[in-house]
Design an enzyme around this catalytic site. Structure first.
Site: not given
Length: 197
Positions: A75-76
Site C-alpha cells: 500500500a501507499d
C-alpha cells in the site's frame, strides 16, 4: 480454523495494526521502491503506481528468497492539496510548512492498495476528504515538536495527536490512517482469500 498467512510489503506500524484489527495474519517483508513522483503525475495515479510497484518488488523479493508462495499486500498513502502531492516531510521545517498550507483547508488523502498472487496484481485506490481546522503557528510548532508528523504523509497522523487538528473527515478513516479496510478485505476476497473464515 485460522486464516492463511499473507505477506505485508510495508514497514508501517499502522498497517500492521489495521491488518491485525481485521484478523488477517501476516509476515512482514521489505519492499523498497523509489517514491519520487513522475513529472506531471497526479496524486491518484501516484498512489496506484507506488502500490503496484511495491507489490511487484515484494513478489520479486519472495521469489529471490525462495519463500513460500502466498498472497502479498502492499500500500501507499499520500496527501493531496489541489492535486499537489504532499508526501512525508524532509524535516521539521518542512512539516511546519505543510501543516501551515493545510490549516483551515480541505484536502484529499489517497491510499492505493495492491494485492498480488505471483501471477497478477490488482490495485484499488481509496479517496477520503479531510477538513483541517484553522491552526495557529504555536499549535503547529508544538505538534511538530512531538515528532509525530515527521514520518507521515502530509505531516499529520489521524490516529494519533493529529486527530485534534481534524475538523471533519468524509470517506475511510482507516484509509486516512494508511489501509482502507473495506477495500482491502474486498480485494483479498477477489483473490480467493477466505476472509470470513
Amino acid at each position: 480454523m485460522s486464516k492463511p498467512l499473507i505477506y505485508l510489503a510495508s514497514g508501517s506500524p499502522r498497517r500492521r495494526e489495521l491488518l491485525t484489527q481485521i484478523g488477517v495474519p501476516f509476515e512482514r517483508i521489505s519492499s523498497e521502491v523509489d517514491e519520487t513522483p513522475l513529472p506531471g503525475e497526479g496524486a491518484h495515479a501516484y498512489v496506484a503506481r507506488l502500490a503496484h510497484a511495491k507489490a511487484l518488488a515484494g513478489v520479486a523479493m519472495v521469489r529471490q528468497a525462495g519463500l513460500p508462495q502466498r498472497l502479498l499486500l502492499a500500500a501507499d498513502t499520500t496527501v493531496a492539496l489541489q492535486d499537489r502531492i504532499l508526501g512525508k516531510p524532509v524535516d521539521a521545517a518542512d512539516a511546519v510548512a505543510m501543516l501551515s498550507q493545510l490549516s483551515g483547508r480541505r484536502h484529499e488523502v489517497l491510499t492505493g492498495v495492491a494485492v498480488a498472487d505471483g501471477e497478477r496484481v490488482e490495485v484499488v485506490v481509496s479517496e477520503s476528504v479531510v477538513q483541517m481546522r484553522e491552526l495557529s503557528a504555536t499549535e503547529i510548532a508544538a505538534y511538530v515538536a512531538t515528532g509525530e508528523p515527521l514520518d507521515k504523509a502530509g505531516s499529520y497522523g489521524a490516529q494519533g495527536l493529529g486527530a485534534v487538528l481534524i475538523k471533519d473527515l468524509s470517506g475511510s478513516f482507516s484509509g486516512v490512517v494508511g489501509l482502507p479496510l473495506t477495500e482491502t478485505a474486498a480485494l483479498l476476497q477477489r483473490f480467493g482469500y477466505p476472509f470470513w473464515r
